[in-house]
Every structure is written in structure tokens, then in C-alpha cells.
Design a protein around this motif. Structure first.
Motif, PDB file in Angstrom:
ATOM      1  N   THR A 244      21.630 -21.073  79.598  1.00  0.00           N
ATOM      2  CA  THR A 244      22.198 -20.641  78.418  1.00  0.00           C
ATOM      3  C   THR A 244      23.165 -21.906  77.843  1.00  0.00           C
ATOM      4  O   THR A 244      23.230 -22.514  78.544  1.00  0.00           O
ATOM      5  CB  THR A 244      23.356 -19.264  78.803  1.00  0.00           C
ATOM      6  OG1 THR A 244      24.275 -20.161  79.814  1.00  0.00           O
ATOM      7  CG2 THR A 244      22.402 -18.299  79.415  1.00  0.00           C
ATOM      8  N   ARG A 245      23.316 -21.598  76.621  1.00  0.00           N
ATOM      9  CA  ARG A 245      24.094 -22.614  76.033  1.00  0.00           C
ATOM     10  C   ARG A 245      25.487 -22.884  76.762  1.00  0.00           C
ATOM     11  O   ARG A 245      25.981 -23.874  76.998  1.00  0.00           O
ATOM     12  CB  ARG A 245      24.743 -22.378  74.670  1.00  0.00           C
ATOM     13  CG  ARG A 245      23.594 -22.651  73.823  1.00  0.00           C
ATOM     14  CD  ARG A 245      23.591 -22.055  72.500  1.00  0.00           C
ATOM     15  NE  ARG A 245      24.614 -22.786  71.555  1.00  0.00           N
ATOM     16  CZ  ARG A 245      24.442 -23.426  70.468  1.00  0.00           C
ATOM     17  NH1 ARG A 245      23.512 -23.398  69.700  1.00  0.00           N
ATOM     18  NH2 ARG A 245      25.430 -23.980  70.169  1.00  0.00           N
ATOM     19  N   ALA A 246      26.154 -21.704  77.373  1.00  0.00           N
ATOM     20  CA  ALA A 246      27.421 -21.721  78.121  1.00  0.00           C
ATOM     21  C   ALA A 246      27.230 -22.746  79.573  1.00  0.00           C
ATOM     22  O   ALA A 246      27.982 -23.403  79.837  1.00  0.00           O
ATOM     23  CB  ALA A 246      27.911 -20.284  78.412  1.00  0.00           C
ATOM     24  N   GLY A 249      27.263 -26.221  78.994  1.00  0.00           N
ATOM     25  CA  GLY A 249      28.400 -26.786  78.375  1.00  0.00           C
ATOM     26  C   GLY A 249      28.695 -26.639  76.801  1.00  0.00           C
ATOM     27  O   GLY A 249      29.399 -27.158  76.432  1.00  0.00           O
ATOM     28  N   PRO A 251      28.940 -24.900  73.107  1.00  0.00           N
ATOM     29  CA  PRO A 251      29.409 -23.722  72.401  1.00  0.00           C
ATOM     30  C   PRO A 251      28.420 -22.653  72.247  1.00  0.00           C
ATOM     31  O   PRO A 251      27.056 -22.955  71.836  1.00  0.00           O
ATOM     32  CB  PRO A 251      29.999 -23.927  71.144  1.00  0.00           C
ATOM     33  CG  PRO A 251      29.383 -25.488  70.747  1.00  0.00           C
ATOM     34  CD  PRO A 251      29.022 -26.120  72.167  1.00  0.00           C
ATOM     35  N   GLU A 252      28.589 -21.305  71.842  1.00  0.00           N
ATOM     36  CA  GLU A 252      27.670 -20.282  71.960  1.00  0.00           C
ATOM     37  C   GLU A 252      27.168 -20.340  70.307  1.00  0.00           C
ATOM     38  O   GLU A 252      26.122 -19.900  70.062  1.00  0.00           O
ATOM     39  CB  GLU A 252      28.184 -18.940  72.087  1.00  0.00           C
ATOM     40  CG  GLU A 252      28.652 -18.756  73.464  1.00  0.00           C
ATOM     41  CD  GLU A 252      27.271 -18.606  74.391  1.00  0.00           C
ATOM     42  OE1 GLU A 252      26.488 -18.428  73.835  1.00  0.00           O
ATOM     43  OE2 GLU A 252      27.489 -18.688  75.511  1.00  0.00           O
TER      44      GLU A 252
END
Length: 451
Positions: A244-246, A249, A251-252
Motif C-alpha cells: 500500500t502507499r501508506a 511511506g 501519501p494516499e
């Protein structure tokens, strides 16, 4: 020179413009002041002709000493025709390293009926998966890390190596002293060092028409051996699921510009261009490879250009599979200049991330352009730096256009030359065979081009 290298690695750019004049002065001044050839590759404005002059001066005294030692050793070569050509690959990177990841599938694909493939390692010996895979890929594997240059050369000669392929050149940790002893009748500069090693070291450099057009031949001591497509090998490593982007590191939301080139390849001029792109794309971020010594300086540089330093996202160093997986999150990779992306370019494209580049004059500045040509994306090769910015700006502001480009890349990477290991291996074997034929015929090294 050590202070310049340190400043580059830390992105300390206070005296950036003064470095090239200092190095040029050292290259022409009398005395024993020497400029490491590798350092010159990342210096803006330096020509391929100057790079050759630097390599010639760097090796001059060592070539004389090597010639004397070679005479003492009395090396002789068997130049009779034989069923198999013995090719020895010399490197310190036979472990989990970019060079190994590029080359491993080609080593495994070599035709064992025509070639005997041997590895000579003077680098770190670990028990990792890549080291074991490499050891199995060679017909013979020898750790020469504890041997002197003379002892290593004698071992290579005793093994009957017909062609010694130097995979390091003047990069960090290289042992060019072994190559300068010329333990094989033919020697080849390949893959690790994007430039000439100077006279009397290697007979050929494996290249392609994009990185070194025919007109560049006077800038290289080695004869050009042209691959039909890109000179760089690259296999089809498994691609895992993107995090996932999170988790990475990121941002969404927001466009992700990316550059995972080493910090020493970054320059103030390139950073100016990147700041313009960030300013033109609200909410976008620039994803860089983490270098602890450079992080603070890069943040300060971005602030100085009027951009919030929080828009710089630093990626930790990961193993190859995890690295390729996270690269799928990049929207667009931005190349550097004059030392551009090499392995990082083909990694990005295999992961589905397009890269925009602006080729310069030198080998080191043209690799990403060669890679893009081989994967059928010449539209990402900019004609100049204004075009570079325009291409990146357009892709960042036009999601449907970017989606179409990524779709084209997804198809091309499975159908074009860049990731075709079988075709690549046949191409390099054809070069090896022609080099050997010329040697047996008593011909001097000369340009090899089957196009």
C-alpha cells in the motif's frame, strides 16, 4: 578528490560548480595528481574525450608496472581452435548486487555446448540466495579475494581463460591490477563501468548504437562490440504484489515522481527541474532513495527552491524483490544527468513505471535512452531539458495519457527486446564468437557490428 567525492555523496553543493575546473586542472598539470575516472562520470560538462584522457592518465604508471610483471611471468596463450570458448567473468559483485541481478539469467542461459563459463570473485562471500545461484550458474567458480593480483592472474591463465570479461572497470572496489596483467588473450570491458578503461587494458567494450554511436569511437580505447539492441542484460524477475502507499511511506493521494538513483548522481540543475515539476503538480511528491548523509541537505535544497521539504519522501534500501514490488507505486521515474539511471531504469520499467530521460554525450548519460528504445518507448527520450520537463509535466497532469503509456509499457515489456534473455544471450555469444574468430585469424581488435 576525496573531498569532492564526499560532497557528492552527501549532496553538499556549495562548491559544486568549482569541482570540474579543479579536476580539469589536475588532469593537465605535471606531477602525480590523479583524478579517479569514476568521479568524472557524474561531473556536468565533462566530455567523453576528457573521460578517456582521465582513464589513460589514471592507469599510465600501473600499465608500465603491469607490463614488467607480465614479462616476468612469461604468460603464453593457446590460440588453437577449440570446441568451447572459455569466458571468465571478473567481479566483486557476485552476491546480492545490482550487477548480479542484471546478469544472472544471461549466465544461466549461456550455451554450454559452445562456451565454458567461469566466475572469478574478489568481493564479499556470503551464503545468500544470489551467491548460491551465481555459483551454480558458472561451470567453474573461484574466490580470488585473498589472492594478490599476480596470483589471481596466474589462476585465470592456468584455467585457460580465452576471454576475460571485467565487470567492474573503475567502480568501487575494482581490482584493475588483475586485468592490466592481461591473463587472457582477449579482454572485455562490460556492464559495470560506463566508460573507457584506457589503452592497453581491454580490447573491446560491449555497447549499443544508442549509448555509443559510431562517431564516438575515438573517445574509447576499446573497439566497439555492438549488441543488436540495448547493451544491458535484464531478466524477468518475479514481481510481487505492490505494498500500500501508506506501507511505503507515501501519501494516499498525489502524483508520485520517483528517482532511486544514488545520491552522488543528483545535481543542483536536476534538482531545479524537479522543483519546477513539484511546483506545477500540486499535491505531488518526490520519492528518493534514502541516504542518511544526504537527507538533510536535500531537504534544505528543496526548501531553498520554495518547495515544502515534506514533499520529499525517502525510501529505505530493500532487497530486490521488495524493491521491485514497491516500484509499482511510482507514477513516473525521473532520470538524472550526466550520470543517469542504469539498473534503476530497467528495474522501473520491469515494474511498470515509465521513466523520462534526457540523454547527454557520454555513455553514462545515455543508458536510460538505450533502455527506453529497447522497450519501445522513444517518446520518453527528451530532446533537451525543456522537453524533459514538458514530458514529465504533461504526464503528471493528464491521467488518461499516463494510463495509456503504462498500458503500452505493460505490453511492450513482454514482447520487446529489453527483457528477452534468450535473444540477448545469443547476441552476446555472437560477439564473443566473433572476437575469438578475429583473434585466431591474427586480426587486431576492431568494431563488431552485425546490424
Amino acid at each position: 578528490m576525496r573531498s569532492i567525492h564526499r560532497a557528492r555523496a552527501m549532496c553538499e553543493w556549495g562548491d559544486f560548480a568549482g569541482a570540474a575546473p579543479k579536476m580539469r586542472a589536475m588532469m593537465t598539470a605535471p606531477g602525480d595528481g590523479l583524478v579517479p575516472p569514476f568521479l568524472l562520470l557524474s561531473e556536468p560538462g565533462v566530455t567523453a574525450r576528457e573521460q578517456r584522457a582521465c582513464s589513460e592518465r589514471w592507469t599510465a604508471e600501473r600499465r608500465v608496472a603491469a607490463a614488467l610483471e607480465r614479462g616476468r611471468l612469461g604468460l603464453r596463450f593457446d590460440l588453437r581452435r577449440r570446441e568451447k570458448i572459455t569466458v571468465g567473468y571478473l567481479s566483486s559483485d557476485f552476491h546480492d548486487h545490482a550487477t548480479a541481478h542484471l546478469l544472472i539469467e544471461t549466465l544461466e542461459a549461456h550455451d554450454r555446448a559452445r562456451f565454458d563459463i567461469r566466475g572469478y570473485s574478489y568481493g564479499r562471500a556470503d551464503d545468500g540466495n544470489m551467491r548460491r545461484r551465481l555459483t551454480a550458474a558458472f561451470d567453474g567458480f573461484c574466490d580470488i579475494s585473498s589472492a594478490s593480483d599476480t596470483e589471481a592472474a596466474m589462476r585465470i591463465h592456468a584455467d585457460g581463460v580465452d576471454m576475460l570479461v571485467d565487470l567492474k572497470g573503475f567502480t568501487s572496489g575494482a581490482r584493475t591490477g588483475v586485468t592490466m596483467l592481461r591473463p587472457a588473450p582477449l579482454q572485455v570491458n562490460y556492464l559495470g563501468y560506463p566508460g573507457t578503461m584506457g589503452a592497453g587494458v581491454c580490447d573491446y567494450i560491449i555497447t549499443d548504437h544508442f549509448v555509443t554511436p559510431r562517431g564516438a569511437a575515438p573517445d574509447y580505447a576499446e573497439a566497439f562490440a555492438y549488441m543488436p539492441q540495448c547493451y544491458q542484460p535484464r531478466g524477468r524477475a518475479p514481481l510481487g504484489l505492490a505494498p500500500t502507499r501508506a506501507a511505503a511511506g507515501l501519501p494516499e493521494q498525489g502524483f508520485v515522481f520517483c528517482c532511486f538513483n544514488q545520491a552522488y548522481k543528483l545535481t543542483p540543475f536536476i534538482f531545479d527541474l524537479w522543483a519546477r515539476l513539484l511546483d506545477d503538480a500540486p499535491g505531488s511528491v518526490l520519492w528518493l532513495l534514502q541516504t542518511e548523509a544526504a537527507k538533510g541537505n536535500l531537504r534544505n535544497e528543496m526548501r531553498g527552491r520554495g518547495i515544502d521539504a515534506a514533499r520529499l519522501i525517502f525510501a529505505a534500501h530493500l532487497g530486490q524483490s521488495d524493491h521491485l514490488a514497491r516500484l509499482q507505486l511510482a507514477d513516473l521515474v525521473l532520470d538524472t544527468s550526466p550520470f543517469g539511471a542504469h539498473t534503476t531504469a530497467s528495474d522501473a520499467l520491469w515494474s511498470g513505471a515509465p521513466i523520462v530521460t534526457c540523454p547527454g554525450e557520454t555513455f553514462a548519460a545515455r543508458v536510460a535512452g538505450s533502455i527506453l528504445s529497447a522497450v519501445g518507448l522513444p517518446e520518453l527520450i527528451a530532446s533537451d531539458f525543456d522537453d524533459y520537463v514538458a514530458i514529465a509535466r504533461t504526464l503528471a497532469s493528464d491521467p488518461p495519457l499516463l494510463a495509456r503509456l503504462k498500458s503500452k509499457l505493460a505490453e511492450n515489456r513482454l514482447t520487446t527486446a529489453l527483457f528477452d534473455v534468450g535473444a540477448y544471450t545469443r547476441g552476446i555469444e555472437a560477439l564473443y564468437s566473433e572476437m575469438w574468430r578475429r583473434k585466431l585469424s591474427g586480426m587486431a581488435p576492431g568494431m563488431i557490428d552485425f546490424a
